[in-house]
Design a protein around this motif. Structure first.
Motif: not given
Length: 781
Positions: A268, A270, A282, A284, A333-336, A355
């Motif tokens: 992670d 951030t 934001v 990842y 994979h995750q984007l926030k 996403y």
């Protein structure tokens, strides 16, 4: 991790430390009538360690399933805390901390932190998480999938016993029984798992920004209970219109200890920005799951006898296997992004965006479990699974006046399945010459919700809230492609009278499944396969009506007594289906009482009752059976409609007392907790038979309800622990606990070879009683 102090720091320790306590008293000149030692001037040290042991009188896989103390005898325990911080008046903000918990047991943990408050920090942690299921599991399989020593493939023979059927329906009803029982060859397993989790990370702050990064690695090892079918549908009961015994048997069921060995990694990053007006974050995340095992290849132990086995299975049944594919490796994979903006002190906008990209391309397990038949050529070597997730939530909250509050929101949850879609060739369960084409369905859905909420404050403590949410969901490859849902709710909270405060909320939801096409997804998967009952609906997609009411009450007749009550009731009905889940009701109620008797004595008691009720039904039709109520005479065929009602009830009771016999020196805590669960089953069935040897249709429409034995379990825990501070920095911890668990489940305790075609695990009910004596020494420094 939630921990029970009865078995950890507050109860930890060894009886051999008791002489140490006596010696400390004699050298200090302390007497129980003297002034309490804990009131000696000076700060209490913040660092400490505890060392000791715990003695269990009995073995219990159930009572020790979460902490690993399943065996009787003495086990060492220990915990500690050590840290240093700059003095508050030094001008520095550096810190260092280490903590260790339950170091003598399998659920041990350790963590360390270092940094400068407000500037930077780093940390590392370890957690051990055990789980013990049962030590009475039996299987015909070794951990590799090979048969137990002494058992050869296709060696277990069967014969058939004719049961007396319902009058006028069948002339015979046959079930298989064992002729050469493998009981002596069954292997015994301890079903347990262990997770080792390592994690770490750091952060750095500068100005209005904060950046952090972390990682986690988890390894899980062990075994769990599972079952598999060989040759056909498990546990098939053969039927015949004549008195002759069946001459073929082509199905079997066997339990096995599924091996578990996987690794999971997560990373992670951030970044956050914060000002009085704007806040943003934001991040990842990357996660990777690796299953170190691909499949469990189970050999066939059953002797499927038939004069035409060469045609049925294409050759010897010793060449049959059941290939159970284990969970595939995958990654994601995750984007926030999260954003908040304060337009005014009473108006705020929140935006959450996300996403995700999920991928699974583990190679296929080759073969079909029957080496007599050439395995079909696969259209690809792996699934090539790809799922894209899009998420967005926007909410605006405002308070235009002191009395009025407003909130509106919009939510999007879109899951696009971009996995490959292919046609796969397969064989039905009992044929070596006929094949079907199966198509995988890359299921996707898009859900959108819009709603609003308005509240009005009738008084300083009384508020009324009304809310409405409208949702729309579009799905692919399902029985219904469009579902709309409308949820309305109302809530009021505030004082009802002096010292009585409460709230009441009600909610109603209508879910409408448009143009529901029963069996739509099944027909898309396999054209020409056996169909499901025409009136069966998938309860997760079908139309539904949901009603719910919740309430809480808090009453304080005097300052030192608080009475609370909470209740919740809900009901679901599915109006569009005649079979499947029809309705379910849930109820949860319970009072809670707290009484501060004096400064040194407090009492607390609670009770909770929960009930879950389900009604469902379905229908079984023999192959070729026409629809009821207009059967066409043919070979003997039948339909069996059935229904089941189940009621799950759970009673939970707890009593707690905290008493400081000598303030800051000697205190005791008493706990009693009881949980009683009861699951009741009621089954019923009717039979429609027609054709063949039955000259006229026989219809028994009535359903006779048969009550099965209730499944019951009860857990009682009584504990008493205390703390005796005989020096300002030394405390003796001591305690006793008694745990008793009783279980009565008619599905357990069955012989592993009850049926020739169903090798059951023979798991016994986990009844146990355990006494626990413990003591510990805590030293502060």
């Amino acid at each position: 991790m939630t921990r029970m102090p009865t078995f950890r720091a507050l109860l930890a320790a060894s009886v051999c430390l008791l002489p140490l306590q006596a010696m400390a008293q004699s050298t200090s000149g302390f007497d129980i009538d003297d002034a309490p030692a804990a009131k000696t001037a000076g700060p209490v040290p913040s660092n400490w360690f505890e060392i000791g042991g715990q003695f269990n009188t009995s073995r219990s896989y159930y009572l020790g399933r979460y902490n690993g103390t399943v065996d009787p005898g003495l086990s060492a325990l220990g915990s500690f805390h050590y840290g240093q911080r700059d003095a508050w008046n030094s001008g520095g903000t550096n810190y260092f901390e280490m903590d260790g918990r339950d170091l003598g047991s399998w659920d041990r943990s350790f963590s360390a932190k270092v940094g400068q408050q407000g500037t930077w920090g780093a940390w590392f942690a370890y957690d051990g998480i055990p789980y013990y299921g049962t030590n009475s599991f039996q299987s015909i399989y070794q951990s590799t999938g090979a048969l137990a020593p002494g058992v050869t493939a296709a060696s277990l023979s069967v014969s058939f016993v004719n049961l007396i059927p319902k009058a006028g329906i069948f002339t015979s009803l046959w079930i298989p029984v064992a002729t050469n029982s493998p009981a002596a060859s069954m292997l015994h397993y301890n079903l347990d798992t262990r997770r080792d989790i390592y994690s770490g990370g750091g952060k750095y702050q500068f100005g209005d920004w904060s950046v952090s990064a972390g990682w986690k690695h988890e390894h899980k090892e062990g075994a769990m209970s599972n079952s598999l079918a060989i040759g056909g549908a498990p546990g098939v009961t053969s039927t015949s219109a004549s008195a002759a015994a069946p001459t073929s048997f082509t199905s079997g069921l066997a339990y096995f200890a599924q091996p578990i060995s996987y690794d999971m990694d997560r990373y992670d990053v951030t970044a956050a920005y914060s000002t009085p007006k704007l806040q943003a974050q934001v991040g990842y995340t990357f996660s990777n799951f690796t299953d170190n095992l691909q499949s469990f290849n189970a050999a066939n132990p059953f002797n499927f006898f038939s004069p035409t086995l060469g045609t049925t299975f294409g050759g010897p049944t010793s060449n049959l296997t059941s290939q159970y594919t284990l969970p595939p490796s995958n990654s994601a994979h995750q984007l926030k992004g999260q954003f908040g903006y304060n337009f005014t002190p009473t108006t705020r906008l929140n935006v959450n965006l996300g996403y995700g990209l999920n991928m699974q391309n583990a190679p296929y397990v080759q073969g079909i479990g029957n080496s007599n038949i050439a395995a079909p050529v696969l259209p690809r070597n792996n699934f090539d699974g790809v799922m894209e997730n899009y998420f967005a939530n926007i909410a605006l909250t405002a308070q235009p006046t002191k009395e009025i509050g407003l909130r509106v929101f919009y939510t999007l949850d879109d899951r696009e399945n971009r996995s490959s879609q292919n046609a796969y060739l397969g064989y039905p369960i009992n044929s070596a010459t006929t094949s079907f084409t199966y198509t995988n369905l890359p299921f996707s859905y898009r859900s959108e919700s819009i709603g609003g909420e308005v509240s009005y404050r009738l008084g300083p403590q009384t508020k009324v809230t009304l809310a409405d949410t409208l949702s729309y969901t579009a799905r692919t490859f399902t029985d219904t492609t469009q579902v709309t849902t409308n949820r309305v709710s109302a809530k009021i909270r505030g004082p009802l009278m002096d010292n009585l405060f409460g709230n009441l909320s009600v909610m109603h939801e209508d879910r409408d499944a448009h143009a529901y096409n029963a069996q739509g997804w099944w027909k898309a998967t396999c054209n020409g396969c056996s169909v499901e009952p025409s009136n069966l609906v998938m309860f997760s997609e079908a139309s539904r009506k949901h009603d719910e009411v919740k309430t809480t009450l808090d009453y304080s007749p005097v300052n030192n007594i608080t009475l609370s009550f909470s209740g919740k009731a809900s009901k679901d009905t599915y109006p569009s289906g005649k079979v499947g889940l029809r309705n379910n009701n849930n109820l949860n109620i319970g009072p809670d009482v707290s009484w501060q008797v004096s400064k040194l004595l407090s009492l607390h008691a609670y009770y909770n009752y929960q009930q879950l009720f389900f009604t469902q039904g379905s229908i079984y039709q023999s192959p070729g059976a026409p629809s009821v109520p207009a059967p066409t005479p043919a070979n003997t065929q039948y339909s069996v409609p059935w229904q089941m009602r189940s009621t799950d009830s759970v009673h939970t009771l707890g009593v707690n007392a905290d008493w400081q016999a000598i303030e800051d020196v000697l205190k005791f805590t008493f706990d009693y907790n009881m949980s009683y669960g009861d699951t009741a089953y009621a089954l019923g069935e009717g039979v429609v038979a027609y054709g063949g040897a039955i000259t006229s249709t026989t219809f028994l429409p009535s359903i006779t309800v048969q009550q099965l034995p209730d499944v019951k379990s009860m857990l009682n825990i009584i504990s008493l622990h205390g703390e005796y501070t005989f020096r300002p920095n030394m405390t003796m911890l001591f305690g006793y606990a008694f745990e008793r668990f009783t279980s009565k489940d008619f599905m357990n305790g069955q012989s592993s070879t009850t049926f020739a075609n169903a090798l059951l695990p023979g798991t016994v009910n986990p009844n146990a009683s355990v006494h626990i004596v413990s003591a510990a020494l805590r030293v502060r420094f």
